[in-house]
Design a protein around this motif. Structure first.
Motif, short mmCIF file in Angstrom:
data_model
loop_
_atom_site.label_atom_id
_atom_site.label_comp_id
_atom_site.label_asym_id
_atom_site.label_seq_id
_atom_site.Cartn_x
_atom_site.Cartn_y
_atom_site.Cartn_z
N ASN A 42 47.87 41.84 11.85
CA ASN A 42 46.59 42.11 11.19
C ASN A 42 46.34 41.27 9.94
OD1 ASN A 42 46.51 44.04 13.16
ND2 ASN A 42 45.97 45.72 11.82
N HIS A 43 46.30 39.98 10.10
CA HIS A 43 45.97 39.11 8.97
C HIS A 43 44.48 39.24 8.67
CE1 HIS A 43 49.67 37.27 10.42
NE2 HIS A 43 49.78 36.69 9.26
N LEU A 44 44.15 39.75 7.51
CA LEU A 44 42.76 39.85 7.07
C LEU A 44 42.62 38.98 5.82
CD1 LEU A 44 42.32 43.71 7.41
CD2 LEU A 44 41.55 41.95 9.01
N ILE A 45 41.82 37.92 5.91
CA ILE A 45 41.73 36.96 4.81
C ILE A 45 40.27 36.72 4.47
CG2 ILE A 45 42.22 34.58 4.11
CD1 ILE A 45 44.66 34.70 5.99
N SER A 46 39.96 36.71 3.16
CA SER A 46 38.63 36.39 2.65
C SER A 46 38.74 35.12 1.82
CB SER A 46 38.08 37.53 1.78
OG SER A 46 37.93 38.69 2.55
N ILE A 47 37.96 34.11 2.20
CA ILE A 47 38.00 32.81 1.51
C ILE A 47 36.80 32.68 0.61
CG2 ILE A 47 37.99 30.31 1.84
CD1 ILE A 47 39.32 30.81 4.58
N ASP A 48 37.06 32.21 -0.62
CA ASP A 48 36.01 31.95 -1.59
C ASP A 48 36.28 30.58 -2.22
OD1 ASP A 48 33.93 32.07 -3.38
OD2 ASP A 48 34.85 33.58 -4.66
N GLY A 49 35.77 29.53 -1.61
CA GLY A 49 36.01 28.18 -2.11
C GLY A 49 37.46 27.79 -1.93
N ASP A 50 38.14 27.47 -3.04
CA ASP A 50 39.54 27.06 -3.00
C ASP A 50 40.50 28.20 -3.29
OD1 ASP A 50 38.90 24.47 -2.33
OD2 ASP A 50 38.85 23.78 -4.41
N ALA A 51 40.00 29.43 -3.23
CA ALA A 51 40.83 30.61 -3.42
C ALA A 51 40.60 31.57 -2.26
CB ALA A 51 40.50 31.30 -4.75
N ALA A 52 41.57 32.41 -2.01
CA ALA A 52 41.44 33.41 -0.95
C ALA A 52 42.34 34.59 -1.28
CB ALA A 52 41.82 32.81 0.41
N THR A 53 41.98 35.73 -0.70
CA THR A 53 42.81 36.92 -0.78
C THR A 53 43.03 37.43 0.63
OG1 THR A 53 40.90 38.35 -1.10
CG2 THR A 53 42.04 37.59 -3.09
N GLY A 54 44.10 38.18 0.81
CA GLY A 54 44.36 38.70 2.14
C GLY A 54 45.30 39.88 2.12
#
Length: 116
Positions: A42-54
């Motif tokens: 269950n990889h859940l990743i949110s990308i915002d430009g050159d940064a991401a959280t997951g």
């Protein structure tokens, strides 16, 4: 190389900062356990430009030889991650390890653990 130079691993009862400390984890793990197995889901990743959280789920199993009596520690884990895009690609900037629960039980190893 998966981590930034100043990356942080915030675990359940420990904190490692920087690649030098992170590089010690595999040898520490090998000295403590006969074998380990991690199933990651269950990889859940949110990308915002050159940064991401997951967030990533993991069932980790750790086999220990207690003088011939094999035990397994199973951990149900959530990893909460912060990533950054670098010239070499995406890297972990921070990983927080959250242990949801553990279970220890007798185990039967079908392949003998390596001799240490």
């Amino acid at each position: 190389d998966l981590f930034t130079a100043d990356a942080v691993l915030d675990g359940s009862g420990y904190l490692s900062q920087g690649r030098e400390q992170l590089a010690r984890i595999p040898s520490f793990t090998a000295s403590r356990w006969a074998k380990t197995f991690h199933a990651v889901h269950n990889h859940l990743i949110s990308i915002d430009g050159d940064a991401a959280t997951g967030e990533v789920y993991c069932a980790a199993r750790h086999l220990k030889d207690d003088g011939g009596a094999m035990t397994v520690l199973e951990m149900v884990i959530r990893y909460q991650d912060a990533y950054v895009r670098t010239p070499g690609g995406w890297r972990f900037a921070k990983r927080t390890l959250i242990v949801e629960w553990t279970e220890t039980r007798t185990a039967a190893a079908h392949t003998p653990p390596p001799r240490r």
